[in-house]
Write an enzyme that holds these catalytic residues in place. Structure first.
Site, PDB file in Angstrom:
ATOM      1  CB  CYS A 192      -0.918   0.001   1.225  1.00  0.00           C
ATOM      2  SG  CYS A 192      -1.901   1.495   1.353  1.00  0.00           S
ATOM      3  CB  CYS A 213      -0.626   2.443   4.084  1.00  0.00           C
ATOM      4  SG  CYS A 213      -2.100   1.840   3.299  1.00  0.00           S
ATOM      5  CG  ASP A 214       3.140   1.020   4.417  1.00  0.00           C
ATOM      6  OD1 ASP A 214       2.663   1.473   5.473  1.00  0.00           O
ATOM      7  OD2 ASP A 214       2.945  -0.142   4.027  1.00  0.00           O
TER       8      ASP A 214
END
Ligand code: NAP
Length: 320
Positions: free
Chosen positions: A139, A142-143
């Site tokens: 992701c 997200c990261d």
């Protein structure tokens, strides 16, 4: 604990991504009493996407913002969204569905719309699981921010890989896209964006054999040339894997027809081979999986549920 006809659900919607939220909105407009069960926050894959630029009417909108708008819209028409994980959807002897959840509840309804999406496919190579969350990610939104100034690898050649490679260049100093073939399957407009991005270099015809690193993160990839079989290594501070999604259909108890990749086959009402079980969005076998197609499926499914229940109730075969 059984939550059944006493509460009078007409339909249970599994998942609250774009398809689930749209189904809940249409169910409400059709005066159906629905329950939507979602294991995370409403929005599904929208929450893993930074900018959405292909949802008609919104030239550019953040994924989380569109998710919020969809959830608010569904709730305005009476959607009830609960946080829980559906473990099983089973058609009982009385033709109602038992929807069994991780919180130990069994919700019951005569119809179910499955909009559970999918989970990322793993490479299945040594080092992948060991470094998951510590250098290996599925992701970008997200990261990505954890990798400021790093050299990254994105693995894959579909829409997700090229779109997220472009996104990651806002943090990374360089992004290698490692693809096993000599061309992308991604849409042309996304490919052009990648080819025009000076921070992205595409490595064609290479398979990832192993992800090497330490407990602090990844260090390099071991690659194999798909044509010559020769080995090489690529030094990277992180790896983002985008090689497809596996549909979340394992929660269906019993056999529902599916295609070779496991996606559910439906008729033109979005009904699966199990009467009363409808499917919409990424779990369904179809040419492409977009937000627009997901909400289209969901619209059809919710309206079809209305008609399905009317026929069942006219025959007095349900819930009597
Ligand atoms: P996808 O279209 O199935 O592409 C998967 C990619 O991963 C392919 O390039 C495939 O290579 C490669 N791959 C598969 N298994 C591999 C393995 N074991 N090792 C290395 N590479 C592997 O999946 P996706 O990109 O996740 O997209 C899924 C669906 O969502 C698609 O319908 C897509 O259109 C849609 N989507 C749309 C958007 C958008 O429009 N903005 C964004 C994201 C996703 P081959 O090409 O060689 O098979």
């Amino acid at each position: 604990m059984t939550d059944n006809a006493a509460n009078g659900y007409d339909v249970i919607i599994v998942g609250a991504g774009p398809a689930g939220l749209c189904a809940a909105m249409y169910a409400g407009r059709g005066m159906l009493k629905s329950l939507t069960i979602e294991r995370g926050a409403p929005g599904g894959e929208l929450l893993n996407t930074d900018l959405i630029e292909d949802y008609i009417g919104f030239e550019s909108i953040r994924g989380w913002e569109l998710a919020q708008k969809m959830a608010d819209h569904a709730k305005k028409f009476g959607a009830v969204i609960v946080t829980d994980t559906v473990l099983k959807v089973r058609k009982a002897d009385d033709a109602w569905f038992d929807v069994v959840t991780a919180h130990g509840r069994t919700h019951r309804a005569p119809a179910v719309i499955l909009t559970a999406g999918g989970t990322p496919v793993k490479l299945g190579v040594p080092g992948e699981l060991e470094h998951a969350g510590k250098g290996v990610s599925y992701c970008a939104v997200c990261d990505g921010a954890f990798f400021k100034g790093e050299v990254l690898a994105v693995v894959g050649g579909g829409d997700a890989a090229v779109e997220e490679a472009d996104y990651l260049t806002r943090y990374a100093s360089k992004v290698f896209v490692v693809h096993r073939r000599d061309r992308f399957r991604a849409s042309k407009i996304l490919q052009e964006r990648v080819f025009a991005n000076p921070k992205i270099e595409v490595i064609w015809n290479k398979r990832v054999l192993e992800i090497k690193g330490t407990e602090r993160g990844t260090d390099h990839l071991v690659l194999e040339d798909a044509v010559t079989g020769g080995r090489s290594s690529l030094k990277v501070g992180g790896v983002f894997v985008f090689i497809g999604f596996k549909p979340n259909t394992g929660l269906i108890d019993g056999h529902a027809e599916h295609d070779a990749a496991g996606y559910l086959i439906t008729d033109d009402r979005m009904m699966t081979s199990i009467p009363g079980l409808f499917a919409a969005g990424d779990v369904r076998s179809q040419l492409t999986r977009q937000i627009t197609t997901a909400v289209g499926d969901a619209t059809t499914a919710a309206i079809a549920v209305e008609k399905y229940l009317a026929v069942l109730r006219a025959g007095l075969t349900v819930g009597a």
